[in-house]
Every structure is written in C-alpha cells, then in structure tokens.
Design an enzyme around this catalytic site. Structure first.
Site, PDB file in Angstrom:
ATOM      1  N   HIS A 208      -2.784  -9.141  -3.756  1.00 34.64           N
ATOM      2  CA  HIS A 208      -2.974  -8.528  -5.358  1.00 34.64           C
ATOM      3  C   HIS A 208      -1.759  -8.540  -6.036  1.00 34.64           C
ATOM      4  O   HIS A 208      -1.736  -8.987  -6.896  1.00 34.64           O
ATOM      5  CB  HIS A 208      -4.014  -7.358  -5.150  1.00 34.64           C
ATOM      6  CG  HIS A 208      -5.326  -7.436  -4.497  1.00 34.64           C
ATOM      7  ND1 HIS A 208      -5.782  -6.816  -3.447  1.00 34.64           N
ATOM      8  CD2 HIS A 208      -6.492  -8.115  -4.986  1.00 34.64           C
ATOM      9  CE1 HIS A 208      -6.940  -7.133  -3.356  1.00 34.64           C
ATOM     10  NE2 HIS A 208      -7.413  -8.181  -4.159  1.00 34.64           N
ATOM     11  N   ILE A 209      -0.709  -7.449  -5.368  1.00 31.45           N
ATOM     12  CA  ILE A 209       0.391  -7.437  -6.336  1.00 31.45           C
ATOM     13  C   ILE A 209       1.316  -8.702  -6.330  1.00 31.45           C
ATOM     14  O   ILE A 209       1.752  -9.160  -7.481  1.00 31.45           O
ATOM     15  CB  ILE A 209       1.144  -6.242  -5.587  1.00 31.45           C
ATOM     16  CG1 ILE A 209       0.293  -4.916  -5.660  1.00 31.45           C
ATOM     17  CG2 ILE A 209       2.492  -6.026  -6.398  1.00 31.45           C
ATOM     18  CD1 ILE A 209       0.890  -3.803  -5.033  1.00 31.45           C
ATOM     19  N   ASP A 228       3.638 -15.372   3.466  1.00 27.91           N
ATOM     20  CA  ASP A 228       2.573 -14.653   3.829  1.00 27.91           C
ATOM     21  C   ASP A 228       2.177 -15.012   5.152  1.00 27.91           C
ATOM     22  O   ASP A 228       2.266 -16.277   5.463  1.00 27.91           O
ATOM     23  CB  ASP A 228       1.178 -14.725   2.850  1.00 27.91           C
ATOM     24  CG  ASP A 228       0.467 -13.505   2.813  1.00 27.91           C
ATOM     25  OD1 ASP A 228       0.510 -12.768   1.791  1.00 27.91           O
ATOM     26  OD2 ASP A 228      -0.381 -13.409   3.946  1.00 27.91           O
ATOM     27  N   ALA A 285       8.679  -2.068  -3.347  1.00 25.34           N
ATOM     28  CA  ALA A 285       7.581  -1.193  -3.687  1.00 25.34           C
ATOM     29  C   ALA A 285       6.480  -1.291  -2.847  1.00 25.34           C
ATOM     30  O   ALA A 285       5.351  -0.906  -3.280  1.00 25.34           O
ATOM     31  CB  ALA A 285       7.351  -1.564  -5.036  1.00 25.34           C
ATOM     32  N   SER A 286       6.537  -1.329  -1.607  1.00 21.24           N
ATOM     33  CA  SER A 286       5.604  -1.452  -0.681  1.00 21.24           C
ATOM     34  C   SER A 286       5.029  -0.134   0.146  1.00 21.24           C
ATOM     35  O   SER A 286       4.597   0.795  -0.475  1.00 21.24           O
ATOM     36  CB  SER A 286       5.513  -2.700   0.349  1.00 21.24           C
ATOM     37  OG  SER A 286       6.557  -2.651   1.186  1.00 21.24           O
ATOM     38  N   GLU A 316       8.694  10.925   2.337  1.00 21.30           N
ATOM     39  CA  GLU A 316       8.611  11.528   0.987  1.00 21.30           C
ATOM     40  C   GLU A 316       8.013  12.929   0.803  1.00 21.30           C
ATOM     41  O   GLU A 316       7.068  13.176   1.631  1.00 21.30           O
ATOM     42  CB  GLU A 316       7.509  10.374   0.281  1.00 21.30           C
ATOM     43  CG  GLU A 316       7.982   8.791   0.296  1.00 21.30           C
ATOM     44  CD  GLU A 316       7.061   7.867  -0.440  1.00 21.30           C
ATOM     45  OE1 GLU A 316       6.119   8.397  -1.122  1.00 21.30           O
ATOM     46  OE2 GLU A 316       7.522   6.743  -0.494  1.00 21.30           O
ATOM     47  N   HIS A 346       8.255   6.691  -5.792  1.00 20.78           N
ATOM     48  CA  HIS A 346       7.056   6.124  -5.564  1.00 20.78           C
ATOM     49  C   HIS A 346       6.125   6.111  -6.844  1.00 20.78           C
ATOM     50  O   HIS A 346       4.953   6.620  -6.960  1.00 20.78           O
ATOM     51  CB  HIS A 346       6.165   6.913  -4.220  1.00 20.78           C
ATOM     52  CG  HIS A 346       5.146   6.061  -3.774  1.00 20.78           C
ATOM     53  ND1 HIS A 346       4.820   6.398  -2.397  1.00 20.78           N
ATOM     54  CD2 HIS A 346       4.424   5.008  -4.123  1.00 20.78           C
ATOM     55  CE1 HIS A 346       3.914   5.184  -2.180  1.00 20.78           C
ATOM     56  NE2 HIS A 346       3.670   4.675  -3.112  1.00 20.78           N
ATOM     57  N   ILE A 347       6.386   5.570  -7.908  1.00 27.03           N
ATOM     58  CA  ILE A 347       5.712   5.279  -9.209  1.00 27.03           C
ATOM     59  C   ILE A 347       5.177   3.977  -9.295  1.00 27.03           C
ATOM     60  O   ILE A 347       4.619   3.764 -10.569  1.00 27.03           O
ATOM     61  CB  ILE A 347       6.520   5.832 -10.319  1.00 27.03           C
ATOM     62  CG1 ILE A 347       8.106   4.796 -10.329  1.00 27.03           C
ATOM     63  CG2 ILE A 347       6.908   7.302 -10.142  1.00 27.03           C
ATOM     64  CD1 ILE A 347       8.709   4.908 -11.670  1.00 27.03           C
ATOM     65  N   GLY A 349       2.557   2.461  -9.003  1.00 25.15           N
ATOM     66  CA  GLY A 349       1.085   2.669  -9.481  1.00 25.15           C
ATOM     67  C   GLY A 349       0.711   3.718 -10.336  1.00 25.15           C
ATOM     68  O   GLY A 349      -0.183   4.042 -10.712  1.00 25.15           O
TER      69      GLY A 349
HETATM   70  N1  LIG Z   1       4.589   1.344  -4.888  1.00 26.06           N
HETATM   71  C1  LIG Z   1       3.642   1.684  -5.292  1.00 26.06           C
HETATM   72  O1  LIG Z   1       3.055   2.616  -6.166  1.00 26.06           O
HETATM   73  C2  LIG Z   1       2.496   0.860  -4.637  1.00 26.06           C
HETATM   74  C3  LIG Z   1       1.219   0.753  -5.194  1.00 26.06           C
HETATM   75  C4  LIG Z   1       0.099  -0.017  -4.693  1.00 26.06           C
HETATM   76  C5  LIG Z   1       0.444  -0.589  -3.430  1.00 26.06           C
HETATM   77  N2  LIG Z   1       1.509  -0.287  -2.718  1.00 26.06           N
HETATM   78  C6  LIG Z   1       1.903  -0.942  -1.550  1.00 26.06           C
HETATM   79  O2  LIG Z   1       1.696  -2.569  -1.453  1.00 26.06           O
HETATM   80  C7  LIG Z   1       1.151  -3.007  -0.611  1.00 26.06           C
HETATM   81  C8  LIG Z   1       0.629  -4.446  -0.942  1.00 26.06           C
HETATM   82  O3  LIG Z   1      -0.289  -4.231  -1.751  1.00 26.06           O
HETATM   83  P1  LIG Z   1      -1.483  -5.280  -2.203  1.00 26.06           P
HETATM   84  O4  LIG Z   1      -2.604  -4.761  -3.088  1.00 26.06           O
HETATM   85  O5  LIG Z   1      -0.738  -6.391  -2.832  1.00 26.06           O
HETATM   86  O6  LIG Z   1      -1.856  -5.719  -0.840  1.00 26.06           O
HETATM   87  P2  LIG Z   1      -2.844  -7.103  -0.274  1.00 26.06           P
HETATM   88  O7  LIG Z   1      -3.609  -6.572   1.028  1.00 26.06           O
HETATM   89  O8  LIG Z   1      -3.609  -7.462  -1.549  1.00 26.06           O
HETATM   90  O9  LIG Z   1      -1.773  -7.962   0.160  1.00 26.06           O
HETATM   91  C9  LIG Z   1      -0.865  -7.954   1.045  1.00 26.06           C
HETATM   92  C10 LIG Z   1      -0.592  -9.384   1.705  1.00 26.06           C
HETATM   93  O10 LIG Z   1       0.318  -8.824   2.388  1.00 26.06           O
HETATM   94  C11 LIG Z   1       0.067 -10.023   3.804  1.00 26.06           C
HETATM   95  N3  LIG Z   1       0.741  -9.688   4.711  1.00 26.06           N
HETATM   96  C12 LIG Z   1       0.267  -8.782   5.741  1.00 26.06           C
HETATM   97  N4  LIG Z   1       1.090  -8.652   6.631  1.00 26.06           N
HETATM   98  C13 LIG Z   1       2.116  -9.534   6.559  1.00 26.06           C
HETATM   99  C14 LIG Z   1       3.244  -9.474   7.162  1.00 26.06           C
HETATM  100  N5  LIG Z   1       3.705  -9.384   8.381  1.00 26.06           N
HETATM  101  N6  LIG Z   1       4.148 -10.829   6.810  1.00 26.06           N
HETATM  102  C15 LIG Z   1       3.725 -11.368   5.608  1.00 26.06           C
HETATM  103  N7  LIG Z   1       2.717 -11.141   4.866  1.00 26.06           N
HETATM  104  C16 LIG Z   1       1.973 -10.030   5.411  1.00 26.06           C
HETATM  105  C17 LIG Z   1      -1.405 -10.219   3.614  1.00 26.06           C
HETATM  106  O11 LIG Z   1      -1.850 -11.337   4.242  1.00 26.06           O
HETATM  107  C18 LIG Z   1      -1.654  -9.934   2.141  1.00 26.06           C
HETATM  108  O12 LIG Z   1      -1.736 -11.092   1.583  1.00 26.06           O
HETATM  109  C19 LIG Z   1       0.189  -1.930  -0.235  1.00 26.06           C
HETATM  110  O13 LIG Z   1      -0.416  -2.141   1.022  1.00 26.06           O
HETATM  111  C20 LIG Z   1       0.821  -0.675  -0.280  1.00 26.06           C
HETATM  112  O14 LIG Z   1       1.294  -0.024   0.504  1.00 26.06           O
HETATM  113  C21 LIG Z   1       2.492   0.159  -3.256  1.00 26.06           C
HETATM  114  O1  LIG Z   2      -0.604   7.055  -5.804  1.00 26.71           O
HETATM  115  C1  LIG Z   2       0.165   7.023  -4.858  1.00 26.71           C
HETATM  116  O2  LIG Z   2       0.605   8.026  -4.117  1.00 26.71           O
HETATM  117  C2  LIG Z   2       0.138   5.628  -4.004  1.00 26.71           C
HETATM  118  C3  LIG Z   2       0.502   4.592  -4.818  1.00 26.71           C
HETATM  119  C4  LIG Z   2       0.609   3.375  -4.141  1.00 26.71           C
HETATM  120  O3  LIG Z   2       1.581   3.333  -2.886  1.00 26.71           O
HETATM  121  C5  LIG Z   2      -0.906   2.715  -3.477  1.00 26.71           C
HETATM  122  O4  LIG Z   2      -0.960   2.902  -2.228  1.00 26.71           O
HETATM  123  O5  LIG Z   2      -1.750   2.666  -4.046  1.00 26.71           O
END
Ligand SMILES: NC(=O)c1ccc[n+]([C@@H]2O[C@H](COP(=O)([O-])OP(=O)(O)OC[C@H]3O[C@@H](n4cnc5c(N)ncnc54)[C@H](O)[C@@H]3O)[C@@H](O)[C@H]2O)c1
Ligand SMILES: O=C(O)CC[C@@H](O)C(=O)O
Length: 468
Positions: A208-209, A228, A285-286, A316, A346-347, A349
């Site tokens: 998604h991201i 991926d 940002a993962s 954190e 961790h901002i 989102g």
């Molecule tokens: N910083 C923040 O505030 C914030 C906000 C939202 C999400 N996140 C983190 O971002 C991550 C990703 O979000 P998303 O919504 O895009 O997730 P998503 O599930 O839509 O996409 C993750 C992608 O990673 C791929 N993947 C999984 N394992 C892998 C690997 N070992 N090597 C390569 N690719 C791999 C998956 O196939 C998938 O396409 C979330 O799991 C969350 O931990 C952080």
């Molecule tokens: O808001 C949070 O604490 C987490 C944000 C982000 O890492 C998520 O997984 O959506």
C-alpha cells in the site's frame, strides 16, 4: 490447548451500527470526522431496542495510545464504557487493566504478547488503530478466540508524503542547514546537494505505501524500481527488480516499506550497506527492527551512506517526553551526532486525516464485531459476513461458534442446531481456527440457553457467543 472463556461472558445484543466499511482514506479527507456511519449509528441507536440479556453498557473498552476522538465517539456512542489513556501502559499495569475488559484499542507501542493476553479472560476483540499488527501475538489471540482488526491503508498516503518530503530534504541537506541557522550559522553550500529529478528511488516492499510512493516519485521525474517478495504490477514507469541486491546497486535513494517479520529483521545490515551506491540515502518508515542501526552509523561515518531518515526504532517510548536516550537504545547519542540524518518520532501515519480515518474504520469494525459477530477485515480470524438481524425478526438468535478446525465439528454443531430453524449458516477456517455463524429463528430464551450450553460442551469449542 486454549482456555475456554467463562460462560458468564456476556452475549452481545442486537446491533446498533451502520455496516458501511470505510473503503478509501480519501473519504474522510472530504468528510468531517463526524462520519456518515457515525451519524447513522447514532440514529439507529435511538430506534434500536436493547434486547436481553445483554446491554451495551456492560461492554468495557480500554483505549490506549491516544486513539483518535472519532473512534472514541463511535464507541461511546454505542453506550459502551470507554476508558481512555494518552500513552501506552507498562506491562504490569496493562495486565491489571486487561483482565477486566472486553475490548482493547491500541496503536503500535502496546505489546499484546501471549503473556499479557493469557490474563485477558474477558477479551473478545483487539483493535489496532494503525496498519501494523506485529505488536500483537495474532496466533495466540486467534487460539483464544480473540479477533484482531486494523486499518490496512488509511495512513498509507500520509507515510508516502512524509517519505517524499524526506527524499528532497536529504538530497538538499535541509535538516543540517536548518539546524545551523537555528544556531545562528549561515552556511550556504551546493556541494553534494542534488535535485531528485532523474535520480533512482528503490522501494523495498511495494504494498500500500510503497505503491503510493511510486506514483508520487514518478510524478517528480524520479526513476522508480522496487523489490518485493511477490511479483506485483508496476505502476507508471516503475520496474520490479529480482533481488534486494539488484535494487541496492542501482538506487540513489532506498526506502523500506516491509512489515516486521523474522525475514525482515536487520534486512539492511553491514553487507547491504556495502551493496548500496556510494553516497546514496536510506529512509526507514517501516519498523525499527528492519535496519541494523550500528551498521548504518558505520556506513554513514564512512560516507557510504550520505544521509538517512528514520521514523521507527527497535525500542520506542510509551509516550511523549525526553526519552530518546541511550537508556532506550544504546546507540541513540551516536545517531543524534551524525550529519544529514532526519530523526522523527514514528509520525509517518500521524496526520489529522489518517488518524480520523483510522479512528472511524477500526471503531466501526469493533462495533460490527461486538454487536453482529461480523469478522470482515479481521487479520487473524476467517472473514465472515452476514446481514444484520432486524427488529422484524424478534425471536431470532445469532449463534457464533469459534472452534478448533478439526474433523466432525459441523456435524456436532448441526446436531445441536438441527432441532431449530436455521435460516442462514456460514462457516470458514483460517489455519487451526474456524468461525461459524448461524441465524436461528423462532427460538425462546430457554432454547438459547440450551443451544449455548450444548455448544459450550463440545470439545472443539474456543468461544461461543449468542446475540439476540
Ligand atoms: N512509520 C509509520 O508511521 C508507519 C505507518 C504505516 C505503516 N508502517 C509500516 O509500514 C509497513 C508497510 O506498510 P504497507 O501498508 O505498505 O504494507 P503492505 O502489507 O501493504 O505492503 C508490504 C509489502 O512488503 C512486501 N514484503 C513482505 N516481506 C518482504 C520481504 N522480506 N522482502 C521484500 N518485500 C516484502 C509484501 O509482499 C508487501 O507487498 C507496515 O507493516 C508497518 O509496519 C509504518
Ligand atoms: O500510529 C501508530 O502508532 C503506528 C503508525 C504505523 O506504524 C502503523 O503501523 O500504522
């Protein structure tokens, strides 16, 4: 083996909420937080008849980590008892509180481990008001019949926009220039400051991201490549590369968007930093576990990595305050002392739009689950949907039977339900856990008790709920 829930656990009453799923984060961008589903739920509530034996005010909800007001309003609007905390709780306090509640709402900081969940004898459902669910032991929760919901993409755009900002900020060393001028130092330089147009962005994890980011970077004239574990359709002019190594060897900017899993732990370590181009940039940002931070520090000191932006860390703090120290993470001081590194708490989102959308989406999912047993969007139970029972069906009951996925269960369940008129029945399984939902008509209270007692007596039972 799972601990069966006590029979005294409340059966939950007739639904009083809209069934609309939030399908697009942009929906809340255009709508005020008092969403249509929230208003609809209030309107329905006024008309709804509370049926025995359960009243919604018996439901106790613990909301941690400053869950958005939209979510709090939806849950309080149902009449549930909502206890709200701005921060996460230390494990001992969490265990104390979780014993008593039917629902817990968290974000990324609260660790719901097996140790914590085994104390949660009344817990029906967990709402992760975020994307990530790595903080919850999903398998253990499923084995206890505890459903887990999240918001899979309501903050994706916010994260993608932050990363775009960081790509430009790193390329232009904005953080350093701004810090210098805050200290009174005028330092006008162009050396090693770049445009991003024509540079290559390497996205690791094209979900998604990652895919949102791809669209934005493409529009800025960047070449986008991605790696991926699954083969995914490229958006615009983006191109999938076969290995992480191939991506690292070609990208000027590497950005990580994978979930926290055993496979992604230290996915970027000393070897991978060596494989990156000289003077390239890293953005994470993962999750904090994905980057080996001491290795990053070395790569930055050596000039291999010209800049980095980190939003997430292995440890954190539970809430806001002066916690980013060596007590939290031993390398914190060294990290803070580096040039051209953007450190954010961790901002990714954390925008008004995302948090409002998440509040609505997750709270609606919780209400649907509590009041109707619908598991659409659950990340750890099979997804089951059945239309709402209406007030025109006064003697109907909805039976929910969460059980171990072993042979012969359906036969036994149907022996119990067989004496009644089963209007609808759906069953599905996910791994070891199965979820059965049946609407039975013309049942009297004593029938309901008998059905429930009989289902509770089956050896496959994890949790029985009867809604009527
Ligand atoms: N910083 C923040 O505030 C914030 C906000 C939202 C999400 N996140 C983190 O971002 C991550 C990703 O979000 P998303 O919504 O895009 O997730 P998503 O599930 O839509 O996409 C993750 C992608 O990673 C791929 N993947 C999984 N394992 C892998 C690997 N070992 N090597 C390569 N690719 C791999 C998956 O196939 C998938 O396409 C979330 O799991 C969350 O931990 C952080
Ligand atoms: O808001 C949070 O604490 C987490 C944000 C982000 O890492 C998520 O997984 O959506």
């Amino acid at each position: 083996m799972t601990n069966p829930k006590p029979i005294s656990q409340p059966s939950l009453a007739r639904p009083a909420v809209s069934t609309s799923l939030s399908v697009s984060p942009t929906a809340t961008f255009h709508s005020p937080p008092a969403s249509s589903s929230f208003m609809a739920s209030l309107a329905q509530r006024a008309a709804a008849k509370q049926l025995k034996p359960f009243n919604t005010e018996d439901i106790k909800i613990l909301l941690l980590e400053n869950v958005n007001q939209t979510g709090r309003d939806i849950l309080s609007g149902q009449g549930y008892q909502v206890e709200f905390h701005k921060a996460s709780l230390p494990e001992d306090q969490l265990i104390e509180k979780i014993r008593d509640v039917h629902v817990i709402g968290i974000r990324s900081k609260t660790k719901l481990t097996a140790k914590v969940l085994q104390e949660a004898k009344n817990l029906l459902v967990i709402g992760c008001f975020c994307i990530g669910t790595n903080q919850v032991d999903l398998e253990y929760a499923a084995k206890q019949g505890i459903a887990v919901f999240n918001s899979p993409f309501a903050n994706s755009r916010s994260v993608a926009e932050l990363v775009i900002a960081e790509i430009i900020a790193l390329a232009r060393q904005l953080g350093d220039r701004s810090n210098e001028l805050h200290r009174g130092t005028w330092n006008k330089v162009s050396a090693k400051c770049w445009e991003v147009r024509g540079k290559t962005l390497g996205i690791v994890g094209y979900g998604h991201i990652g895919s949102q980011l791809s669209v934005l970077a493409d529009a800025m004239g960047m070449n986008v490549i991605y790696y991926d574990v699954v083969s995914l359709m490229a958006i615009g002019t983006a191109r999938q590369v076969p290995t992480l190594e191939a991506l690292l060897g070609e990208a000027d900017f590497v950005t990580l968007h994978v979930p926290e899993t055993p496979e992604t732990k230290n996915m970027l370590g000393a070897k991978q930093f060596e494989q990156m181009k000289n003077g390239s940039y890293l953005i994470n940002a993962s999750r904090g576990t994905v980057v080996d931070i001491p290795a990053l520090i070395k790569a930055m000191r050596a000039g291999k990595v010209a800049g980095a932006a980190l939003d997430v860390y292995p440890n954190e703090p539970a809430g806001n305050g002066d916690y980013f120290t060596t007590d939290l993470n031993p390398w914190a001081e060294e990290l803070r002392g580096l040039n051209n590194i953007i450190l954010t708490p961790h901002i990714g989102g954390s925008t008004e739009e995302a948090q409002r959308a998440i509040g609505i989406e997750v709270a609606d999912a919780l209400v649907r689950y509590i009041n109707q047993g619908v598991t659409l969007g659950s990340v750890n139970l099979p997804e089951i949907n059945m239309r709402q029972l209406t007030l025109d069906e006064p003697n109907h009951a909805r039976i929910i039977y969460i059980h171990r996925n072993v042979p012969g269960v359906l036969r036994r369940v149907n022996e119990i339900l067989g004496d009644h008129n089963v209007d609808k029945q759906i069953s599905d399984s996910k791994g070891d856990i199965a979820y059965l939902m049946a609407d039975v008509s013309d049942v009297r209270p004593e029938d309901i008790k008998e059905i429930r007692d009989s289902l509770d007596g089956l050896s496959s039972r994890i949790l029985t709920r009867v809604l009527y």
